[in-house]
Design an enzyme around this catalytic site. Structure first.
Site, PDB file in Angstrom:
ATOM      1  N   SER A   1       0.843  -1.191   0.000  1.00 55.27           N
ATOM      2  CA  SER A   1       0.000   0.000   0.000  1.00 55.27           C
ATOM      3  C   SER A   1       0.875   1.236   0.000  1.00 55.27           C
ATOM      4  O   SER A   1       1.931   1.265   0.659  1.00 55.27           O
ATOM      5  CB  SER A   1      -0.909   0.030   1.228  1.00 55.27           C
ATOM      6  OG  SER A   1      -1.572   1.281   1.329  1.00 55.27           O
TER       7      SER A   1
ATOM      8  N   TYR B   1      -3.522  -1.561   9.827  1.00 57.75           N
ATOM      9  CA  TYR B   1      -3.469  -2.053   8.444  1.00 57.75           C
ATOM     10  C   TYR B   1      -2.127  -1.694   7.803  1.00 57.75           C
ATOM     11  O   TYR B   1      -1.463  -2.537   7.185  1.00 57.75           O
ATOM     12  CB  TYR B   1      -4.620  -1.454   7.638  1.00 57.75           C
ATOM     13  CG  TYR B   1      -4.488  -1.618   6.141  1.00 57.75           C
ATOM     14  CD1 TYR B   1      -4.829  -2.811   5.513  1.00 57.75           C
ATOM     15  CD2 TYR B   1      -4.021  -0.565   5.350  1.00 57.75           C
ATOM     16  CE1 TYR B   1      -4.716  -2.958   4.143  1.00 57.75           C
ATOM     17  CE2 TYR B   1      -3.904  -0.704   3.977  1.00 57.75           C
ATOM     18  CZ  TYR B   1      -4.249  -1.893   3.372  1.00 57.75           C
ATOM     19  OH  TYR B   1      -4.120  -2.040   2.006  1.00 57.75           O
TER      20      TYR B   1
END
Length: 258
Positions: free
Chosen positions: A150, A163
């Site tokens: 990410s 996350y």
């Protein structure tokens, strides 16, 4: 779309392959000739639909079920994969592994529970680690591993702290694996999406948030799953044979001016 057969004769496994970015990756690899294992954890109908779409487009695919984030998940996945290949009379082994499956916990640090933390790490970090570990004897020399990371690992994003920590760990795993597996000709890279149009991000239903995320890209739009799939396809190909241990920003230039 014009495609090539650059993955002809290869077998690929995409975790979380039934929806979103994973689904787009499955479609792209299959269009370019790969036999694709579409992994899913819970949504069997979505996996079957993805397989049927690929077959209708002239590709080859099959579903593989294994719930991730539970004890023995990697062994369950590989057993299902082996059985499915045998049922198709396909050659055992794997050429491309895409660790895509993941969940988010959209909470600030003060609101993250131990259960939240354990679950997001179990699915996003522990599962890929042991999937790779248990799959090394199946992965052919010259193979490819692509980890979906990410862009949030490169900027402060407190609302997704747990996350983002899982993806940062995956980034390090990418480096370590690239070093270890290089002698076998196996490349290992990470692809980092930004704000992408998938169901994993329910906040996109809020118009103001959607506008803000779109404007964060230099192109003024959200990413499409196919934008990510195209990058993965390149890294899975022989064209990327000299690229390993890399973190590839596939965010559409999100936060370049920050």
């Amino acid at each position: 779309m014009t495609t090539t057969a650059r993955h002809e004769g290869k077998t690929a496994l995409v975790t979380g392959g039934s929806r979103g970015i994973g689904r787009a990756i499955c479609h792209r690899l299959a269009r370019e000739g790969a036999l694709v294992a579409v992994h899913y954890g819970h949504d069997e109908a979505a996996a079957e639909r993805t397989v049927k779409e690929i077959e209708a487009d002239g590709g080859r695919a099959f579903p593989v079920h294994a719930e991730l984030g539970v004890p023995g998940d990697a062994d369950t996945l590989w057993s299902a994969f082996d059985r499915a290949l045998a049922a198709r009379d396909a050659e055992p082994g794997l050429d491309v592994l895409v660790n895509n499956a993941g969940i988010t916990v959209p909470r600030h640090i003060a609101d993250v529970t131990e259960a939240d933390y354990d679950r997001v790490f179990a699915i996003n970090t522990k599962a890929p680690f042991f999937i790779v570990q248990r799959g090394l004897d199946r992965l052919r020399d010259g193979g490819r591993i692509v980890n979906i990371s990410s862009v949030a690992t490169r900027v402060a994003f407190p609302a997704l702290v747990s996350y983002t920590m899982t993806k940062a760990a995956l980034d390090y795993l990418t480096l370590a694996l690239a070093q270890e597996l290089g002698p076998r000709g196996i490349t290992v890279n990470a692809v980092a999406p930004g704000y992408t149009e998938t169901e994993i991000n329910p906040t996109l239903a809020v118009p103001e948030i959607r506008r803000r995320y779109s404007e964060a890209s230099v192109f003024g739009r959200l990413g499409a799953p196919s934008d990510i799939a195209d990058v993965v396809s390149f890294l899975a190909s022989d064209d990327a044979r000299w690229t390993t241990g890399q973190w590839i920003d596939a965010s559409g230039g999100v936060h370049l001016g920050v």
